[in-house]
Design an enzyme around this catalytic site. Structure first.
Site, mmCIF file in Angstrom:
data_model
loop_
_atom_site.group_PDB
_atom_site.id
_atom_site.type_symbol
_atom_site.label_atom_id
_atom_site.label_comp_id
_atom_site.label_asym_id
_atom_site.label_seq_id
_atom_site.Cartn_x
_atom_site.Cartn_y
_atom_site.Cartn_z
ATOM 1 N N ASP A 182 -6.998 -2.843 2.342
ATOM 2 C CA ASP A 182 -5.901 -3.810 2.273
ATOM 3 C C ASP A 182 -6.309 -5.198 2.776
ATOM 4 O O ASP A 182 -5.543 -6.145 2.636
ATOM 5 C CB ASP A 182 -4.704 -3.319 3.094
ATOM 6 C CG ASP A 182 -4.134 -2.024 2.544
ATOM 7 O OD1 ASP A 182 -3.866 -1.969 1.332
ATOM 8 O OD2 ASP A 182 -3.984 -1.067 3.321
ATOM 9 N N ASP A 231 -0.405 5.120 0.830
ATOM 10 C CA ASP A 231 -0.768 6.069 1.889
ATOM 11 C C ASP A 231 -0.844 5.367 3.238
ATOM 12 O O ASP A 231 -1.550 4.363 3.398
ATOM 13 C CB ASP A 231 -2.116 6.716 1.573
ATOM 14 C CG ASP A 231 -2.020 7.686 0.417
ATOM 15 O OD1 ASP A 231 -1.385 8.727 0.567
ATOM 16 O OD2 ASP A 231 -2.586 7.377 -0.656
ATOM 17 N N LYS A 265 -8.378 -4.876 -4.074
ATOM 18 C CA LYS A 265 -6.934 -5.023 -4.279
ATOM 19 C C LYS A 265 -6.542 -6.500 -4.328
ATOM 20 O O LYS A 265 -5.649 -6.877 -5.086
ATOM 21 C CB LYS A 265 -6.174 -4.342 -3.152
ATOM 22 C CG LYS A 265 -6.183 -2.826 -3.154
ATOM 23 C CD LYS A 265 -5.257 -2.327 -2.042
ATOM 24 C CE LYS A 265 -5.234 -0.841 -1.893
ATOM 25 N NZ LYS A 265 -4.297 -0.404 -0.842
ATOM 26 N N ASP A 285 -2.417 -0.671 5.676
ATOM 27 C CA ASP A 285 -2.892 0.012 6.883
ATOM 28 C C ASP A 285 -4.391 0.237 6.929
ATOM 29 O O ASP A 285 -4.880 0.869 7.856
ATOM 30 C CB ASP A 285 -2.203 1.382 6.998
ATOM 31 C CG ASP A 285 -2.799 2.403 6.041
ATOM 32 O OD1 ASP A 285 -3.027 2.074 4.855
ATOM 33 O OD2 ASP A 285 -3.075 3.534 6.476
ATOM 34 N N ASP A 319 0.850 -1.175 0.000
ATOM 35 C CA ASP A 319 0.000 0.000 0.000
ATOM 36 C C ASP A 319 0.897 1.240 0.000
ATOM 37 O O ASP A 319 2.094 1.149 0.308
ATOM 38 C CB ASP A 319 -0.885 -0.048 1.249
ATOM 39 C CG ASP A 319 -1.712 1.193 1.423
ATOM 40 O OD1 ASP A 319 -2.418 1.564 0.470
ATOM 41 O OD2 ASP A 319 -1.650 1.793 2.507
#
Length: 226
Positions: A178, A10, A151, A174, A8
């Site tokens: 995810d 951000d 994802k 995070d 990831d």
């Protein structure tokens, strides 16, 4: 050998203030395995990051709506449905919240992202009235997207293009978006600043947050590969 990575951006490769942590330019260019940047941002963002890191442009964007690997782009999801939800949201007084330029959505192909200051309750109420559309809160935006787009699904597409098993990947992230990646990758880590959904889904929650946590994972993987 170090494993391939699904990272990831951000909250994972950034500082607490949202900047790309300079250690990404120390840790990732020479990583001796594929690195997939998997983000909720629009397609140009992870492509640019990969480019400036000197990595192959192997990316997942828009929470899995766009995947790119080995020169092939896969686009899934119904952008018209997402846009209709946002238009109905606006008609009921909601605001997307990015200002007049809205570079957040300018290049977005499969979904619409709204500011974290948007009226979440109203947005979810409007989206609930439309089939096959959902709202995902990444902590950085509310994403209106097709259900089934994730994802994790996109990591399967990318892994296949690379001739790899998705279970060969180590994922670091995070956020709620995810969780699906953690479910597909063979090993998963949530950084300490992760939300509750990511923390619950990860194999391990590391002690440090943001890039500090990611660096700790990368160092562990390097040591294990020796």
């Amino acid at each position: 050998m170090v494993p391939p990575l699904a990272l990831d951006i951000d909250g994972t490769l950034t500082t607490p203030t949202g900047r790309i942590d300079p250690r990404a330019f120390e840790q990732l260019p020479e990583w001796d395995a594929p690195v997939v940047f998997a983000t909720g941002k629009a397609f140009p963002y992870p492509v640019a990051l990969a480019h400036f890191l000197g990595r192959e442009e192997t990316v997942i964007a828009e929470n899995g709506g766009v995947a790119y690997a080995d020169g092939e782009t896969t686009v899934v999801g119904d952008p018209d449905a997402a846009r209709a939800v946002v238009e109905a949201f606006r008609e009921r007084g909601g605001a997307v919240g990015w200002g007049d330029g809205d570079t957040v959505n300018r290049w977005r192909e499969t979904e619409v992202a709204l500011s974290p200051d948007a009226d979440e309750a109203l947005l979810r109420e409007v989206a609930a009235a439309v089939d096959d559309v959902e709202v995902v809160d990444t902590g950085y935006a509310y994403h209106v997207k097709s259900t089934g787009v994730s994802k994790g699904r996109a990591l399967g597409v990318v892994a296949d293009a690379l001739g790899l098993d998705p279970a060969a990947f180590v994922a670091v992230g995070d956020s709620e978006n995810d969780v699906s990646t953690f479910g597909v990758a063979g090993e998963s880590y949530a950084v300490a600043n992760a939300d509750a959904a990511a923390r619950e889904a990860a194999d391990e929650v590391v002690e440090k947050g943001f890039m500090d946590g990611t660096v700790s994972v990368l160092e562990r993987l390097r040591e294990r590969a020796q």
